[in-house]
Design a protein around this motif. Structure first.
Motif, short mmCIF file in Angstrom:
data_model
loop_
_atom_site.label_atom_id
_atom_site.label_comp_id
_atom_site.label_asym_id
_atom_site.label_seq_id
_atom_site.Cartn_x
_atom_site.Cartn_y
_atom_site.Cartn_z
N ALA A 1 140.40 153.06 68.80
CA ALA A 1 140.99 153.70 70.08
C ALA A 1 142.67 153.35 69.97
CB ALA A 1 140.35 152.79 71.41
N GLU A 2 143.02 152.36 69.39
CA GLU A 2 144.36 151.93 69.16
C GLU A 2 144.99 152.95 68.01
OE1 GLU A 2 142.49 148.09 70.40
OE2 GLU A 2 142.01 149.63 69.02
N GLU A 3 144.31 153.13 66.96
CA GLU A 3 144.78 153.97 65.90
C GLU A 3 144.81 155.34 66.51
OE1 GLU A 3 143.61 156.22 61.88
OE2 GLU A 3 142.42 154.14 62.27
N ALA A 4 144.14 156.08 67.37
CA ALA A 4 144.29 157.31 68.00
C ALA A 4 145.54 157.25 68.82
CB ALA A 4 143.05 157.58 68.71
N ALA A 5 145.77 156.12 69.57
CA ALA A 5 147.00 155.99 70.41
C ALA A 5 148.23 156.02 69.60
CB ALA A 5 146.83 155.03 71.48
N LEU A 6 148.01 155.34 68.60
CA LEU A 6 149.42 155.07 67.70
C LEU A 6 149.83 156.53 67.10
CD1 LEU A 6 148.64 151.84 65.93
CD2 LEU A 6 150.60 152.45 67.67
N ARG A 7 148.76 157.21 66.95
CA ARG A 7 148.99 158.63 66.12
C ARG A 7 149.03 159.64 67.16
NH1 ARG A 7 147.99 158.65 60.62
NH2 ARG A 7 146.57 156.94 59.53
N SER A 8 148.80 159.62 68.28
CA SER A 8 148.72 160.61 69.36
C SER A 8 150.31 161.27 69.56
CB SER A 8 148.45 160.18 70.86
OG SER A 8 149.42 159.28 71.46
N PRO A 9 150.26 162.53 70.05
CA PRO A 9 151.59 163.02 70.34
C PRO A 9 152.52 162.21 71.24
CG PRO A 9 149.85 164.64 70.49
CD PRO A 9 149.21 163.47 70.31
N ALA A 10 152.14 161.34 71.98
CA ALA A 10 153.01 160.58 72.92
C ALA A 10 153.56 159.44 71.93
CB ALA A 10 151.94 159.93 73.96
N GLY A 11 152.74 158.99 70.97
CA GLY A 11 153.25 157.79 70.26
C GLY A 11 153.95 156.66 71.02
N PRO A 12 153.17 156.01 71.97
CA PRO A 12 153.34 154.87 72.59
C PRO A 12 153.60 153.66 71.89
CG PRO A 12 151.13 155.16 72.93
CD PRO A 12 151.51 156.37 72.27
N ILE A 13 154.05 152.56 72.34
CA ILE A 13 153.84 151.13 71.93
C ILE A 13 152.35 150.99 72.51
CG2 ILE A 13 154.64 148.53 72.18
CD1 ILE A 13 157.27 149.88 73.15
N VAL A 14 151.64 150.36 71.70
CA VAL A 14 150.11 149.84 71.61
C VAL A 14 150.47 148.43 71.55
CG1 VAL A 14 147.80 150.18 70.93
CG2 VAL A 14 149.51 152.05 70.78
N LEU A 15 149.66 147.73 72.41
CA LEU A 15 149.58 146.12 72.49
C LEU A 15 148.25 145.96 71.72
CD1 LEU A 15 150.30 145.08 76.12
CD2 LEU A 15 151.86 145.30 74.23
N LEU A 16 148.58 144.99 70.51
CA LEU A 16 147.49 144.72 69.56
C LEU A 16 147.07 143.24 69.42
CD1 LEU A 16 148.79 147.39 66.87
CD2 LEU A 16 146.85 147.64 68.61
N ASP A 17 146.09 142.74 69.08
CA ASP A 17 145.62 141.47 68.94
C ASP A 17 146.42 141.18 67.61
OD1 ASP A 17 144.22 141.13 71.31
OD2 ASP A 17 142.46 141.43 70.36
N ALA A 18 147.37 140.16 67.77
CA ALA A 18 148.07 139.65 66.49
C ALA A 18 147.14 138.49 65.53
CB ALA A 18 149.35 138.78 66.91
N VAL B 1 143.68 146.76 64.47
CA VAL B 1 143.75 148.07 64.93
C VAL B 1 142.41 148.81 64.91
CG1 VAL B 1 144.97 150.27 64.37
CG2 VAL B 1 146.18 148.29 63.81
N GLY B 2 141.79 148.66 65.96
CA GLY B 2 140.61 149.66 66.00
C GLY B 2 140.78 151.23 66.50
N VAL C 1 154.03 152.25 77.16
CA VAL C 1 153.23 151.35 76.55
C VAL C 1 151.75 151.43 77.19
CG1 VAL C 1 152.88 148.52 76.70
CG2 VAL C 1 155.13 149.75 76.62
N VAL C 2 150.82 151.05 76.27
CA VAL C 2 149.48 151.26 76.57
C VAL C 2 148.61 150.19 75.82
CG1 VAL C 2 149.51 153.82 76.22
CG2 VAL C 2 148.78 152.68 74.32
N ARG C 3 147.52 150.08 76.38
CA ARG C 3 146.58 148.96 75.65
C ARG C 3 145.23 149.46 76.24
NH1 ARG C 3 146.58 142.43 76.87
NH2 ARG C 3 145.16 141.76 75.14
N HIS C 4 144.47 149.25 75.04
CA HIS C 4 143.02 149.42 74.90
C HIS C 4 142.20 148.28 75.66
CE1 HIS C 4 138.79 150.10 73.12
NE2 HIS C 4 138.93 151.06 73.90
N MET C 5 141.82 148.64 76.91
CA MET C 5 140.88 147.71 77.74
C MET C 5 139.58 148.27 78.26
SD MET C 5 144.14 145.95 80.10
CE MET C 5 144.79 147.49 80.74
N GLY C 6 138.57 147.51 77.93
CA GLY C 6 137.23 147.83 78.18
C GLY C 6 136.78 149.23 77.47
N SER C 7 136.63 150.56 78.06
CA SER C 7 136.28 151.79 77.23
C SER C 7 137.46 152.47 77.32
CB SER C 7 134.97 152.05 77.86
OG SER C 7 135.40 152.50 79.28
#
Length: 422
Positions: free
Chosen positions: A273-290, A270-271, A373-379
């Motif tokens: 950017a992924e942490e910010a997405a997980l904690r955001s008011p939207a609270g989406p599913i975040v795709l993460l490297d397992a 969890v980087g 559903v979101v994913r951190h890609m590029g920047s």
């Protein structure tokens, strides 16, 4: 002239905008009123030009967390208010031309309340305030007032009514608020209709009884914010395999729900950017490297190097995951090729042979809302499925589109996302 109308357009209803306007108008010595209407929010502000401008600057610099102002229009007004002070007045009807706010995950203050044994809303699974909770999933009409939501059938108790009327309270004019005395209630039932008591599985309540069943390897259909979800222990191979077989979903990855980031980090990287997405008011599913040290059941995401995780989005989910130190599968409550179930009777009829247990409640769902559903890609973080937490907030297009002709754009294949530009 000392008075003017100030029109605010955008996502300004159901987000604590009027209470913020009232607080700041009083702080700047203005008289007048604020109200919702079909176009957004309208303010009558009476005071010196300096005070009115200072009020507007302070408001735009201190918007409620979920508010989004897209346009401000100021018009001189000959007559001042017909009463002293600054008030929130009843909404005005008309043809709808304003945005409905997306649903927002439970804020930290509400999470703290449901965990505090001395708080009035201790373990109440429908706790919310102006900064969080249901919006799109409960709204039935515009302007956004309680009478126009699926909370209309729940009359406020004296304590909730006092909070609703107190300008200093964070629940001031929060339309969906309630408590255990006056609001919706959760209920654990068996899909086969056999009688059941939560006391058989818990000393606390129905939500905690459902938690016990999940820990024992059972599949539970849970009525979430915008539809039913199918849940089971993601580390239990038998439970995950059974869910797949019954749902007839042989290999498509299943979404995961975890109580906190510490649990997620045991399974995924969890980087920031992924942490910010997980904690955001939207609270989406975040795709993460397992790539974490631990593994979920192989059947969760067969052949995949990523897992889709989300954090609890409602108080009910927070309570359901409380003291569970492992992830749960939390996938849409539907059969393959069918829409997500939102109705309680449908949940028994359509999901009963998938999930023997159903955790339901009596707050109707007005709009079906699936998890984003979101994913951190590029920047940047890119939205792959725009639903809970993002929809129906508008997407701001490049200014050049203002000259484009009216058009309709549709998504491809079986998953359609449409866009109207007029």
């Amino acid at each position: 002239m000392t008075a003017e109308h100030i029109r605010f357009r955008g996502t300004v209803q159901g987000v604590g905008f009027r209470p913020t306007v009232a607080r700041l108008a009083r702080a700047h010595g203005l008289a007048g009123w604020v109200r919702n209407d079909s176009e957004g929010v309208l303010v009558l502000a009476d005071g010196s030009a300096r005070d009115r401008s200072a009020f507007l600057s302070a408001l735009l610099a201190d918007l409620p967390p979920l508010a989004r102002v897209e346009a401000v229009e100021r018009t001189p007004h000959a007559a001042g208010p017909d009463a002293p002070g600054f008030r929130i007045v009843p909404s005005a009807d008309g043809q709808a031309a304003t945005a409905v706010a997306p649903d927002a995950v439970t804020c930290p203050a509400c999470v703290e309340e449901i965990r505090d044994p001395f708080a009035r809303r201790y373990r109440y699974p429908f706790t919310n305030c102006t900064h969080c909770g249901p919006r799109l999933s409960i709204v039935q009409a515009i302007p956004y007032d309680r009478a126009a939501t699926t909370m209309a059938g729940f009359d406020l108790c004296p304590d909730c009514a006092a909070e609703f009327a107190d300008p200093e309270d964070r629940r001031f004019h929060a339309q969906p608020i309630a408590c255990g005395r006056c609001g919706p209630r959760a209920e654990l039932v068996r899909a086969d209709g056999a009688p059941v008591s939560f006391a058989t599985y818990s000393m606390l309540d129905d939500v905690d009884a459902a938690r016990t069943l999940l820990q024992r390897g059972e599949i539970v259909a849970v009525k979430g914010l915008g539809g039913y979800q199918l849940c089971c222990d993601a580390t239990n191979p038998d439970a995950v395999r059974t869910l797949r077989e019954r749902k007839r979903r042989p290999d498509k990855p299943l979404a995961l729900l975890a109580a906190d980031l510490d649990v997620i980090r045991r399974y995924c990287a969890v980087g920031p950017a992924e942490e910010a997405a997980l904690r955001s008011p939207a609270g989406p599913i975040v795709l993460l490297d397992a790539t974490g040290p631990e593994r979920v059941a192989d059947a969760v995401a067969p052949g995949q190097g990523t897992l889709g995780f989300m954090l609890p989005s409602t108080p009910l989910h927070h309570l359901l995951l409380h003291r569970i130190g492992r992830p749960m599968v939390c996938t849409s409550g539907n059969r393959v090729d069918e829409p997500q179930v939102t109705d309680d009777d449908d949940a028994i009829a359509r999901l009963g042979d998938i999930a023997p247990w159903v955790l339901r409640h009596d707050r109707p769902i007005a709009r079906r809302v699936d998890d984003s559903v979101v994913r951190h890609m590029g920047s940047e973080v890119r939205v792959l499925r725009r639903a809970r937490g993002y929809a129906p907030a508008p997407l701001q297009l490049h200014p050049g589109f203002a000259e484009a002709p009216p058009l309709t754009a549709l998504g491809g294949d079986r998953k359609a996302t449409f866009c109207l530009l007029g």
